[in-house]
Enzyme design. Structure first.
Site, PDB file in Angstrom:
ATOM      1  N   ASP A  56       0.809  -1.224   0.000  1.00  0.00           N
ATOM      2  CA  ASP A  56       0.000   0.000   0.000  1.00  0.00           C
ATOM      3  C   ASP A  56       0.844   1.276   0.000  1.00  0.00           C
ATOM      4  OD1 ASP A  56       0.906  -0.509   2.614  1.00  0.00           O
ATOM      5  OD2 ASP A  56      -1.055  -1.191   3.263  1.00  0.00           O
ATOM      6  N   ASN A 125      -8.381  -3.307  14.255  1.00  0.00           N
ATOM      7  CA  ASN A 125      -9.686  -3.555  13.616  1.00  0.00           C
ATOM      8  C   ASN A 125      -9.624  -4.696  12.601  1.00  0.00           C
ATOM      9  OD1 ASN A 125      -8.410  -2.513  11.371  1.00  0.00           O
ATOM     10  ND2 ASN A 125      -9.637  -0.659  11.239  1.00  0.00           N
ATOM     11  N   HIS A 127      -7.638  -4.866   9.904  1.00  0.00           N
ATOM     12  CA  HIS A 127      -7.320  -4.542   8.513  1.00  0.00           C
ATOM     13  C   HIS A 127      -5.998  -5.201   8.121  1.00  0.00           C
ATOM     14  CE1 HIS A 127      -4.744  -0.528   8.537  1.00  0.00           C
ATOM     15  NE2 HIS A 127      -3.980  -1.573   8.641  1.00  0.00           N
ATOM     16  N   GLU A 132      -9.939  -2.124   4.855  1.00  0.00           N
ATOM     17  CA  GLU A 132     -10.578  -1.752   6.107  1.00  0.00           C
ATOM     18  C   GLU A 132     -11.895  -2.506   6.308  1.00  0.00           C
ATOM     19  OE1 GLU A 132      -9.023  -0.133   8.163  1.00  0.00           O
ATOM     20  OE2 GLU A 132      -8.190   1.749   7.461  1.00  0.00           O
TER      21      GLU A 132
HETATM   22  C1  F6R Z   1       1.344  -1.370   5.981  1.00  0.00           C
HETATM   23  C2  F6R Z   1       0.180  -2.235   6.149  1.00  0.00           C
HETATM   24  C3  F6R Z   1      -0.654  -2.109   7.375  1.00  0.00           C
HETATM   25  C4  F6R Z   1       0.161  -2.317   8.651  1.00  0.00           C
HETATM   26  C5  F6R Z   1      -0.719  -2.149   9.864  1.00  0.00           C
HETATM   27  C6  F6R Z   1       0.040  -2.361  11.175  1.00  0.00           C
HETATM   28  O1  F6R Z   1       1.982  -1.629   4.768  1.00  0.00           O
HETATM   29  O2  F6R Z   1      -0.112  -3.013   5.300  1.00  0.00           O
HETATM   30  O3  F6R Z   1      -1.711  -3.037   7.329  1.00  0.00           O
HETATM   31  O4  F6R Z   1       0.705  -3.599   8.632  1.00  0.00           O
HETATM   32  O5  F6R Z   1      -1.259  -0.865   9.823  1.00  0.00           O
HETATM   33  O6  F6R Z   1       0.949  -1.337  11.385  1.00  0.00           O
HETATM   34  P1  F6R Z   1       1.980  -1.393  12.587  1.00  0.00           P
HETATM   35  O7  F6R Z   1       2.944  -2.488  12.262  1.00  0.00           O
HETATM   36  O8  F6R Z   1       2.676  -0.049  12.567  1.00  0.00           O
HETATM   37  O9  F6R Z   1       1.219  -1.663  13.818  1.00  0.00           O
END
Ligand code: F6R
Length: 230
Positions: A56, A125, A127, A132
């Site tokens: 992403d 959540n 995701h 989402e």
């Molecule tokens: C980022 C991604 C997100 C993160 C998620 C957790 O490329 O795909 O799904 O893996 O937001 O983020 P952290 O590791 O910072 O808790």
């Protein structure tokens, strides 16, 4: 955790030097990237033939913005290993024709034979990527509106909630589920509910990670706090 994740990723690359890796950003995989850099410095692993596709990117952030995932990947990992520039791919948050760009990104993944190993992080959540919780989930790479929970969680990188882009480009659920193997990393009690709902709840678009139950090769690397509700 980081060492285990790095060893599994390294074994994938050793078995198939031209592996296609799906990569995540965020805080969780930082240690894994550092372990892989250490292995590279010790001549234990060679990245010259690997191909990568990131999950992403924030919509509207140029690659040189320090909060963009381009910047993160260059500075956390790519600049420190011998991956070829042309082999790393990240959605372009600044693409002019964004829908076309998403279609092309998806096509490139397919053209490279799909993802061999997908690294995933998760938010409370559920995701994954930036898919989402919603009534319907994107199948393929597309523009996504961030949820309040993700805006809250990720605003730590942007000083304030007002500065975080509210839209991102994310690979879709089918793109993730088509990966041959998936490694999901999570630590800390904030992620405990999401981990419980990932492995033992219903398959529900309100918990995108629950769809991982449909995949036959998912490994979770989680600490005791993230596992406390299992
Ligand atoms: C980022 C991604 C997100 C993160 C998620 C957790 O490329 O795909 O799904 O893996 O937001 O983020 P952290 O590791 O910072 O808790």
């Amino acid at each position: 955790m980081s060492r285990k994740a790095a060893l599994m990723t390294a074994s994938q690359i050793i078995l198939k030097p031209n592996s296609v890796l799906g990569l995540a950003t965020g805080d969780t995989p930082r240690g894994m990237y550092q372990e892989l850099i250490n292995m590279y410095k010790n001549n234990e692993i060679d990245f010259s033939d690997i191909v990568t596709f990131n999950l992403d990117e924030y919509y509207g952030l140029p690659p040189d913005n320090p909060r963009s995932y381009h910047y993160y990947m260059e500075n956390t990992f790519f600049n420190k290993i011998n991956i070829k520039d042309e082999n790393s791919h990240i959605p372009d948050g600044n693409a002019k024709e964004i829908k076309k760009h998403c279609r092309e990104y998806e096509f490139k993944i397919k053209n490279h034979g799909g993802i061999d190993l997908q690294i995933l992080g998760i938010v409370s959540n559920g995701h994954i990527g930036f898919n989402e919780p919603a009534d319907r989930l994107n199948v393929k790479t597309d523009i996504v509106e961030l949820s309040e929970e993700t805006i809250e969680a990720n605003s730590r990188f942007f000083n304030s909630k007002n500065n975080i882009p509210k839209r991102t480009i994310s690979v879709g659920m089918a793109t993730i589920l088509k990966a041959k193997r998936i490694l999901l990393l999570a630590s800390g009690s904030k992620k405990a509910e999401a981990i419980r709902d990932t492995v033992s709840g219903y398959i529900d678009p309100k918990v995108p990670s629950s769809f991982l139950q449909l995949h036959n090769s998912v490994i979770l690397i989680i600490d005791k706090k993230a596992a406390k509700l299992l």
